[in-house]
Scaffold this motif. Structure first.
Motif, PDB file in Angstrom:
ATOM      1  N   CYS A  36      -2.030   5.887  -4.161  1.00 50.35           N
ATOM      2  CA  CYS A  36      -2.746   6.898  -4.226  1.00 50.35           C
ATOM      3  C   CYS A  36      -1.799   8.054  -4.288  1.00 50.35           C
ATOM      4  O   CYS A  36      -0.885   8.221  -3.236  1.00 50.35           O
ATOM      5  CB  CYS A  36      -3.730   7.417  -2.982  1.00 50.35           C
ATOM      6  SG  CYS A  36      -4.375   9.101  -2.985  1.00 50.35           S
ATOM      7  N   SER A  81      -5.945   7.541  -7.825  1.00 52.70           N
ATOM      8  CA  SER A  81      -5.792   6.561  -6.837  1.00 52.70           C
ATOM      9  C   SER A  81      -6.034   5.265  -7.651  1.00 52.70           C
ATOM     10  O   SER A  81      -7.000   5.360  -8.447  1.00 52.70           O
ATOM     11  CB  SER A  81      -7.042   6.658  -5.939  1.00 52.70           C
ATOM     12  OG  SER A  81      -6.468   7.657  -4.837  1.00 52.70           O
ATOM     13  N   PHE A  82      -5.697   4.207  -7.325  1.00 54.65           N
ATOM     14  CA  PHE A  82      -5.969   2.800  -7.977  1.00 54.65           C
ATOM     15  C   PHE A  82      -5.672   1.729  -6.833  1.00 54.65           C
ATOM     16  O   PHE A  82      -4.775   1.708  -6.121  1.00 54.65           O
ATOM     17  CB  PHE A  82      -5.280   2.803  -9.191  1.00 54.65           C
ATOM     18  CG  PHE A  82      -3.611   2.574  -9.258  1.00 54.65           C
ATOM     19  CD1 PHE A  82      -2.962   3.852  -9.188  1.00 54.65           C
ATOM     20  CD2 PHE A  82      -3.218   1.529  -9.202  1.00 54.65           C
ATOM     21  CE1 PHE A  82      -1.630   3.434  -9.284  1.00 54.65           C
ATOM     22  CE2 PHE A  82      -1.826   1.031  -9.363  1.00 54.65           C
ATOM     23  CZ  PHE A  82      -0.851   2.064  -9.424  1.00 54.65           C
ATOM     24  N   ILE A  83      -6.343   0.427  -7.215  1.00 51.23           N
ATOM     25  CA  ILE A  83      -5.913  -0.748  -6.513  1.00 51.23           C
ATOM     26  C   ILE A  83      -5.257  -1.628  -7.752  1.00 51.23           C
ATOM     27  O   ILE A  83      -5.726  -1.439  -8.834  1.00 51.23           O
ATOM     28  CB  ILE A  83      -7.197  -1.313  -5.871  1.00 51.23           C
ATOM     29  CG1 ILE A  83      -8.341  -1.375  -6.609  1.00 51.23           C
ATOM     30  CG2 ILE A  83      -7.351  -0.288  -4.412  1.00 51.23           C
ATOM     31  CD1 ILE A  83      -9.593  -2.016  -5.955  1.00 51.23           C
ATOM     32  N   ALA A  84      -4.630  -2.506  -7.206  1.00 52.07           N
ATOM     33  CA  ALA A  84      -3.927  -3.364  -8.018  1.00 52.07           C
ATOM     34  C   ALA A  84      -3.587  -4.933  -7.575  1.00 52.07           C
ATOM     35  O   ALA A  84      -4.016  -5.191  -6.570  1.00 52.07           O
ATOM     36  CB  ALA A  84      -2.507  -2.899  -8.268  1.00 52.07           C
ATOM     37  N   ARG A  85      -3.679  -5.665  -8.648  1.00 55.11           N
ATOM     38  CA  ARG A  85      -3.311  -7.238  -8.090  1.00 55.11           C
ATOM     39  C   ARG A  85      -1.999  -7.449  -8.990  1.00 55.11           C
ATOM     40  O   ARG A  85      -2.032  -6.905  -9.921  1.00 55.11           O
ATOM     41  CB  ARG A  85      -4.401  -8.053  -8.941  1.00 55.11           C
ATOM     42  CG  ARG A  85      -5.847  -8.142  -8.303  1.00 55.11           C
ATOM     43  CD  ARG A  85      -6.706  -8.897  -9.057  1.00 55.11           C
ATOM     44  NE  ARG A  85      -8.070  -8.511  -8.689  1.00 55.11           N
ATOM     45  CZ  ARG A  85      -9.107  -8.478  -9.500  1.00 55.11           C
ATOM     46  NH1 ARG A  85      -8.923  -8.779 -10.601  1.00 55.11           N
ATOM     47  NH2 ARG A  85     -10.269  -8.125  -8.909  1.00 55.11           N
ATOM     48  N   SER A 142      -2.375  -0.952  -3.286  1.00 54.07           N
ATOM     49  CA  SER A 142      -3.330   0.288  -3.193  1.00 54.07           C
ATOM     50  C   SER A 142      -2.310   1.264  -3.443  1.00 54.07           C
ATOM     51  O   SER A 142      -1.269   1.445  -2.771  1.00 54.07           O
ATOM     52  CB  SER A 142      -3.955   0.346  -1.985  1.00 54.07           C
ATOM     53  OG  SER A 142      -4.492   1.415  -1.617  1.00 54.07           O
ATOM     54  N   THR A 167      -7.200  -1.111 -11.348  1.00 53.57           N
ATOM     55  CA  THR A 167      -8.458  -0.270 -11.637  1.00 53.57           C
ATOM     56  C   THR A 167      -8.227   1.002 -10.821  1.00 53.57           C
ATOM     57  O   THR A 167      -7.914   1.086  -9.705  1.00 53.57           O
ATOM     58  CB  THR A 167      -9.747  -0.954 -11.352  1.00 53.57           C
ATOM     59  OG1 THR A 167     -10.837  -0.107 -11.717  1.00 53.57           O
ATOM     60  CG2 THR A 167      -9.812  -1.210  -9.749  1.00 53.57           C
ATOM     61  N   GLY A 168      -8.622   2.338 -11.432  1.00 50.66           N
ATOM     62  CA  GLY A 168      -8.350   3.533 -10.773  1.00 50.66           C
ATOM     63  C   GLY A 168      -9.308   4.852 -10.930  1.00 50.66           C
ATOM     64  O   GLY A 168     -10.251   4.319 -11.658  1.00 50.66           O
ATOM     65  N   MET A 198      -1.986  -7.824  -3.149  1.00 44.06           N
ATOM     66  CA  MET A 198      -2.795  -6.918  -3.407  1.00 44.06           C
ATOM     67  C   MET A 198      -1.971  -5.450  -3.199  1.00 44.06           C
ATOM     68  O   MET A 198      -1.214  -5.343  -2.555  1.00 44.06           O
ATOM     69  CB  MET A 198      -3.895  -6.666  -2.442  1.00 44.06           C
ATOM     70  CG  MET A 198      -4.879  -8.177  -2.544  1.00 44.06           C
ATOM     71  SD  MET A 198      -5.956  -8.225  -1.102  1.00 44.06           S
ATOM     72  CE  MET A 198      -7.237  -7.053  -1.794  1.00 44.06           C
ATOM     73  N   ASN A 229       0.914  -1.235   0.051  1.00 36.67           N
ATOM     74  CA  ASN A 229       0.022   0.051  -0.006  1.00 36.67           C
ATOM     75  C   ASN A 229       0.823   1.125  -0.107  1.00 36.67           C
ATOM     76  O   ASN A 229       1.599   1.261   0.992  1.00 36.67           O
ATOM     77  CB  ASN A 229      -0.933   0.057   1.339  1.00 36.67           C
ATOM     78  CG  ASN A 229      -1.973  -1.129   1.066  1.00 36.67           C
ATOM     79  OD1 ASN A 229      -1.880  -1.764   0.086  1.00 36.67           O
ATOM     80  ND2 ASN A 229      -2.494  -1.253   2.198  1.00 36.67           N
TER      81      ASN A 229
END
Lengths: 380, 380, 380, 380
Positions: free
Chosen positions: C252, C238-242, C250, C210-211, C248, C159
């Motif tokens: 920003c 901001s986005f989250i990711a795999r 995150s 996805t952001g 995982m 993160n």
């Protein structure tokens, strides 16, 4: 209800049952209440455990059938601390029985159950409260006050994490918390429920979300067996959000954050100032005042233990710090005052529904791989 | 001195020699100076080491006899980075040779030597500066400004520690720093010299002191031998103090603070506010504003990296932190400006004497077991 | 290239031009290099500004036409510090001219430009490096080493946030950084480029993202005019990711984080331990050792200033902290060693492409509202 | 004493009376005790105030004459929370009446009174305890355990401060705490009593001390009058110390530390490791392990909330932090267990005497201006 007394029936006697028992037995020693709680009946599946709790905290009766509490003419307030799959059943029945109610989070396994609970409480007119106890951290109450007073300006970002690590160990046995059928979700309902509620409290309503859920350890030992059981409730859930007022949000709840025990942090950035809070340092609020003299700006660690801070005057002098359990005392004080004065309290079941709708949308977005717009839901 | 150039002669080429070399070679790149330094001659006992330093930093000449530097008609400024027992000899001769001077702390082994240096410099009229480089930390410059502007009110306490741990290991070999005859003292002159100077800078003059000195490891291996040598310079010195303005002081310097590497912290409490600083977080100043709104008071961590903070504009944008070596660049910038404009600089040899008198009094109090009043010494 | 010398041509003379100039002029003083840099030519649009920089740092020639640098037979290394829209043009031409190259991040306005740069460099066989200077923070080098040594176990979460606040003020004038056409993006390419690179470095390759991107202040004053210009480059992303290994993520990045100046924090949680880092405390790494004795576990603040830590031995003793600019010195030292020994360096243009592909995917996901799988790209 | 019950008589019903009342009413809910406390009688000068406290906490009887408590055949345990000048009178009488006893710190106004108390308790054979509640902070219990296990090695330094700021405001009215005749001393007995006890607990016995006491605000308003009264009890006391084992100590207690509310910090440096603790972050202990791998050393922030930490298992899961009041619950649990099992407890009146002797020596040294050797005093 005898004048000045509220008879409490507690359903669920484990971690939260203990925390609530402590709150009922402590609140009257520090807060002036219109009506003091009486620890009437405690109820749980295991009678021995119920009696042990009752002995410690002074519950007058120990029961294993919650329906007895609902039927009792003496009990005024039902406190729901059971696993999540029982919340809605009990709450709906309790509402019909005309009992005031308080319910642990998450409100239910899903929004549909939560809405039933809300409607039942609304129809019967009983006072109802959700346990979102972090609203009652003095530092967070101060954050709310500062936001309401315009000290932060327009809020642009609310970034929250809730980190625990008790599932890092793969030999930690399976419990009801690992079963979606019983719990609705894992880290998400347990931990994001808190940060979603705080987001609503401090920032405003959500507009849309997109998230990601993960089970890292897919099976766990069954206690007292040499078999393993499947885990289907999330170990971790991250999501990003848009708020109706234009703010951006980021959330991460995980039980896999090695080294973090009960670390719930939010960072809130506004056009005039900023806030940061960490639950492991519950007595502190970090505040940046963007209006201060330029060469003296910085994040101020406010030790929120002054008499001028919410709830503190009832406790100790400045700097004599309080702990986690105090948040329940504060919230129960608010509830008992509401019941004693026949006034609504907050957060209530409506807040619980609103929170649950967001949680559900995150879970669905995680399956669908796209943003979900938060459904409207209005207070009746 | 060629117009716009100052020829520097450096004596001492180890740790401080390197730090000063860096300062001279960096300062003109970031600061506008009336006269730029020329790295003329470096001098040390070991020619190979001198040449290595000269190659790295661009010193034009490498010498082993400091008298050659004093005799050179080209050199304008003598920079003294030798072990302490050479400071006074060199400084007195340099003054006679009409050289401007800068001297590392502690000024000398004792006040008597320091006074000779001061008098020699005074008589010859050369510009002279003590390296008390922590006055040139932007955070400490800000502290000074805030004190001068009355933000702190009457100062009641100045509690300072200087913690290092490089002598915890008993196999660390003996050096000149362990010999009172060469160094004058150990942790005391090396580390308390800094905090005593800061106390004078931020609080005011000392009135009286009483202290305690200790050698914990009484003998240490002699490098390249299988014998041990006796340590008689203090591993640690603590003392308490009274200031002329009524403030109380507490000081502790030690090289036995396991885990602390270069941890110099002071806490200053005034009637209107307070400050706290830690050298290991050199970019930060903690400020408590006792005049702020009651429910928002707390210690503010000022990140002292704004253009409005001293020296910062020459470096980088906000939040792009600087390091320890920058303090020398700042102080050398101040010195070169002074020389270029023929203006006195601060801290100067008078400040060095005042500091040394306090250090001496602490050492004597440690032997006598009673408070020692600080002798008066006036600027001539 | 004269034996032992590398002639540098710098294109772009503002913030990064200054930081790189400092690195070239400092590196040889602290690091042993097979070939020392010569500050040959500096080039920028404004001759006066170029000359000012050249005077300060010793660039031999000041130019306004970068093509002259590419044509120069003397220059070995081209350093690209221009606005983003020039990166690919210059890099492709420089590659054709057979110049080694170093390029500031983000590599380009988009992956397509970046790939052209990568291919050109690859074809010409020149040594090429991306400035992802935070890989060269000693604390982050330590993090990498610990991860590689298995101290963290399987990584579950990364993160990262990058907070600045220089755009909070709506009167801050419009620059090239606010125009997508010139910069490709705002906070995203400028700040997420760093954290995406660190994620690749510390965790591994991205799988999907996805952001959400936002412009909070939609128009800004045009300097020297009373008109306003439209802002279309993101203030915040901001986005989250795999990740491919199941972790995982995150992220920003925002220039609207009131009170945070250059606050880049990552938190990395593994099955055996965890790390946390904050750029504003550049000398520190937080490490949780999940294998330590149970009652003594906690986050350890490692002050990364020991001789055993990367790069530190060249500087100062323990606890004598370094600053932000040192990261460039470290990276340039790595580059010059590579060139001097004719060895590839990292991060290189391939890393730049991989980073840019992730950035592009985030931007597209923000428009499309769904997860984007990261396209494969292989080293040729 | 009824089997399994201990009747408590509390004398003094203000701040400490409230804290102790809470401890008695809470302890049985969380700890398994051989005998539970019964809140029998509360006694204070102001009947209304006594009754208010009794109502809140469930004291059965409210009294204004403490002798009635001593004469009562029902009361087993006398708890002394009065101003300091009453401690010795009550304790000596209570001992004669055969009552077990617990006494707030400082034990008395001076060592002579303390010794009388100790002797009376010793002669009557009653169980006696001093409230040095910070020994019962889980983090400090952990510190003690680590020291006893040799993790710290030889202790070289114990530097402690206790900072409060409630007397910074000169309009704060005069109380019994400002009168030496009633209180014995000000900050010294109130705050240094804690740190001196912790020093004895963690480091060992004192050998000699020298200190400095100060009244900064020499007169204060008399409440309900327009006159002012003279302050002769110290606002601040600093001292340095030598321990019998060779360690050096430094102490500072002040009520003039603007911005510090209840900030008690100690730093303990040993040959193998170090500790640091701050009461305002009561759940944390900082530990430096000098035996750890060199490149991963640093101060570890142990969140002392694990089941493996003292007292914690009775409360909540990891990371659910406790507060200041819990220390009293822990100490009272220890006392009741002692009484129930007829076993001695610690710290007892002997510890109180030893602490008071140090405090007295500091006060005398402040008058005499020289080191005072600590008088021997042996357990009878």
């Amino acid at each position: 209800m005898a004048t000045g007394e509220i008879n409490v029936g507690l359903i669920g006697t484990k971690f939260m049952g203990k925390a609530h028992s402590n709150a009922y037995s402590t609140v009257g020693k520090f807060f002036d209440l219109p009506a003091n709680p009486v620890l009437h009946s405690a109820c749980g599946l295991d009678l021995q455990q119920v009696q042990a709790l009752a002995n410690k905290f002074g519950w007058q009766y120990s029961e294993t059938d919650y329906k007895k509490l609902l039927r009792s003419g003496e009990i005024d307030l039902i406190d729901i601390c059971t696993p999540n799959d029982f919340h809605s059943t009990i709450a709906v029945e309790a509402a019909k029985a005309g009992k005031h109610m308080v319910c642990e989070k998450p409100m239910a396994r899903n929004a549909s159950e939560a809405i039933q609970m809300y409607r039942a409480a609304h129809e019967s007119g009983v006072i109802n409260m959700m346990i979102f106890n972090y609203r009652f951290v003095p530092a967070i109450a101060l954050a709310k006050k500062m936001i309401d007073n315009g000290k932060l300006g327009d809020i642009r970002h609310f970034n929250a994490v809730y980190y625990q690590d008790w599932l890092v160990d793969p030999s930690f046995p399976i419990t009801w918390r690992h079963s979606k059928e019983i719990s609705g979700s894992g880290s998400h309902g347990d931990m994001n429920a808190h940060t979603v509620d705080l987001a609503r409290y401090l920032v405003g309503e959500f507009e849309a979300v997109t998230g990601d859920q993960r089970v890292f350890v897919k099976e766990r030992p069954i206690l007292g067996s040499n078999k393993k059981g499947d885990v289907n409730a999330d170990d971790a859930t991250s999501f990003i959000a848009r708020f109706q007022n234009g703010a951006m949000g980021s959330f991460c709840a995980t039980r896999m954050a090695t080294g973090r025990k009960n670390f719930m942090r939010f960072e809130l950035f506004g056009s005039k100032g900023s806030l940061s809070f960490n639950l492991e340092r519950i007595n502190e609020l970090e505040y940046f005042d963007g209006m201060a003299a330029e060469d003296r700006q910085g994040f101020t660690t406010i030790l929120v233990t002054e008499a001028s801070h919410s709830y503190i005057e009832s406790w100790w002098p400045p700097g004599h710090v309080i702990g986690w359990e105090h948040t329940f005392v504060h919230e129960i004080s608010h509830l008992l005052t509401g019941i004693g004065q026949n006034k609504k309290v907050a957060p209530d079941f409506f807040d619980g529904v609103k929170c649950q709708i967001v949680l559900d949308a995150v879970a669905r977005s995680s399956e669908d791989g796209k943003w979900i717009t938060i459904e409207e839901f209005y207070r009746e």
